[in-house]
Design a protein around this motif. Structure first.
Motif, short mmCIF file in Angstrom:
data_model
loop_
_atom_site.label_atom_id
_atom_site.label_comp_id
_atom_site.label_asym_id
_atom_site.label_seq_id
_atom_site.Cartn_x
_atom_site.Cartn_y
_atom_site.Cartn_z
N ARG A 1 6.52 -0.86 7.91
CA ARG A 1 6.03 -1.59 6.76
C ARG A 1 4.52 -1.76 6.84
N ASP B 1 1.82 -0.06 4.22
CA ASP B 1 1.01 -0.95 3.38
C ASP B 1 -0.46 -0.96 3.77
N PHE C 1 10.11 3.70 2.38
CA PHE C 1 9.38 2.46 2.14
C PHE C 1 10.30 1.35 1.65
N ASP C 2 11.30 1.69 0.82
CA ASP C 2 12.15 0.64 0.27
C ASP C 2 13.05 0.03 1.33
N GLY D 1 10.80 -2.52 3.30
CA GLY D 1 10.16 -3.56 2.50
C GLY D 1 8.71 -3.32 2.19
N ALA D 2 8.23 -2.06 2.30
CA ALA D 2 6.84 -1.76 1.97
C ALA D 2 6.67 -1.67 0.46
N SER D 3 5.43 -1.76 0.02
CA SER D 3 5.15 -1.79 -1.42
C SER D 3 5.26 -0.43 -2.07
N GLY D 4 5.15 0.65 -1.29
CA GLY D 4 5.24 1.99 -1.87
C GLY D 4 5.28 3.06 -0.80
N LYS E 1 4.31 6.59 1.32
CA LYS E 1 3.08 7.18 1.84
C LYS E 1 3.47 8.34 2.75
#
Length: 477
Positions: free
Chosen positions: A219, A223, A235-236, A239-242, A244
């Motif tokens: 995460r 981020d 990422f999901d 819990g990351a925002s998007g 990469k």
């Protein structure tokens, strides 16, 4: 009527006697204790055993409401209600490595991925109290009772009554996070904890403390404006925002975009083995590679744990089990190691001496070749003689906030705290940070960008500076 045939003052006692079952083995022999014991069925009272289904079970009652068959097991239905059943046949599918929608539960992209690099996908195996060496937290009188709560059974596991656990069992939800949803390192009052959520950056750490939270590592890497590591977890899931793709080569810090280009994966800077990743000769191709846990680790067939005991996940046996995070100090050089003394990094990366055809130098960035030469100058720093990967790179290389898995032990210009154990070695005096600049050529980063501590005896503003040599310098976040 529910009370037909049970009238009179002793009606309830009559009903109790009528519903008293007895245990049979598959051959039809009476076998007390084969069904009723702590961890299995708590009673022989058929009313209590079948209360969730009620009195309407087909074939259970005669026309006068008296139970027709009160035997459990046996070879045929005329003798017992569950003919031919053995203990093993009570268990349904508990595998958690499922995809799509199963039993009404949607297993989205990446559900449970990452857990099975270390843990068995069979929930019975993973949570079994009978597993050799297991000291599973919460206990339970049997494998079933670890998770399946029964208020009549004192052998129910300590965490089996937690709301998140009972809900997951009722809904047949096999996602690890369905039960292990505690936001802390401790279980309760609603859910069981994940041991990976325990604080890992304690300093000074207790002896042998190396626990980390893999989800938090990825995460943070996803981020961060920089970010290093390998493409493993989505990422999901963490819990990351998007999403990469790694390695990251372009970073926006503040109002400016910086570039840290990859060295060409060819010629003297070859850094990724074509034998491991054929066709990985361009930056887009390299950033599209996905690494799995099993690429570096070996998961044994006989798991120990999962809680209160280390899960014995090892490094590929062709490589050292310790040198990657706890290297031998003194006169050994990781660039010249061979056999099982090699660090696991060498499995994919051309970093050993002589990996560049026609030379005795390691591949990758030119700084590897420069550091390999330190073996010729033991008088500079005897302890650092030969150089070790973790002098500059993170000890736990799953994913990282910084580019190229590099460590940073000084605050950034905007006050981001430095790295700590277990990600760096206790007493680390190697790379302290990298100055915030563009790096676009095969000869980057220059020596003036690598800020170091006591690992280098000669320093000034242009050669391995210390923070005091560049007081106005900004460091990579």
């Amino acid at each position: 009527s529910c009370h037909t045939g049970c009238a009179g003052g002793d009606g309830h006692e009559t009903a109790k006697a009528a519903h008293q079952g007895f245990e049979l083995d598959p051959a039809g022999n009476v076998a007390p204790g084969s069904c009723v014991r702590s961890g299995c069925h708590p009673t022989l009272d058929l009313r209590r055993l079948h209360r969730s289904a009620g009195c309407g079970i087909e074939g259970c009652h005669t026309p006068d409401v008296t139970p027709a068959i009160v035997g459990c097991g046996g070879p045929e239905l005329e003798i017992g209600c569950h003919p031919g059943y053995t203990a093993a046949e009570h268990f349904v599918d508990h595998r958690a490595d499922v995809t799509g929608t199963v039993d009404g539960v949607a297993y989205g992209a990446g559900a449970n991925v990452g857990c099975f690099g270390c843990h068995s996908p069979d929930l019975r195996t993973e949570h079994g109290t009978s597993t050799a060496g297991s000291t599973i937290a919460g206990g339970g009188a049997s494998d079933c009772r670890v998770c399946h709560y029964d208020p009549d059974d004192p052998g129910s596991g300590a965490y089996s009554s937690l709301p998140a656990v009972t809900k997951a069992v009722a809904e047949r939800d096999r996602r690890c996070v369905a039960c292990h949803a505690s936001e802390s390192g401790d279980s309760g009052p609603m859910a069981a904890a994940s041991p990976h959520r325990r604080v890992s950056a304690q300093f000074p750490p207790p002896p042998g403390f190396v626990s980390t939270d893999p989800a938090a590592e990825w995460r943070a890497a996803l981020d961060a404006p920089t970010g290093g590591g390998h493409n493993v977890l989505p990422f999901d899931l963490v819990g990351a925002s998007g999403p990469k793709s790694f390695p990251v080569t372009s970073y926006t810090v503040g109002a400016r975009t910086y570039t840290w280009a990859l060295p060409p994966n060819s010629g003297p800077t070859t850094w990724l083995r074509s034998s491991a990743f054929p066709g990985a000769d361009s930056t887009p191709a390299i950033r599209g590679i996905t690494i799995t846990c099993q690429d570096c680790h070996v998961v044994p067939s006989g798991m120990r744990g999962p809680h209160g005991n280390a899960v014995p996940v090892s490094i590929d046996p062709e490589y050292s089990q310790t040198e990657y995070a706890g290297p031998s100090r003194g006169t050994s050089s990781q660039f010249e190691a061979s056999g099982t003394d090699r660090v696991i990094c060498f499995k994919c990366h051309n970093i050993e001496a002589g990996s560049v055809p026609g030379t005795d130098a390691p591949g990758g960035d030119y700084v590897h070749a420069q550091h390999a030469e330190h073996a010729d100058f033991p008088d500079y720093h005897p302890v650092r003689w030969g150089e070790k990967c973790i002098d500059c790179h993170v000890r736990v290389p799953h994913a990282w906030r910084h580019q190229r898995l590099l460590v940073r032990t000084v605050p950034t210009s905007d006050g981001v705290p430095p790295d700590e154990y277990p990600y760096i070695e206790a007493g680390h005096d190697g790379l302290l940070g990298v100055l915030l600049e563009d790096f676009t050529s095969a000869s980057d980063p220059p020596a003036s960008s690598c800020v170091t501590g006591g690992c280098h005896g000669r320093h000034d503003a242009t050669t391995h500076p210390m923070p005091s040599d560049v007081p106005s310098g900004s460091y990579w976040p």
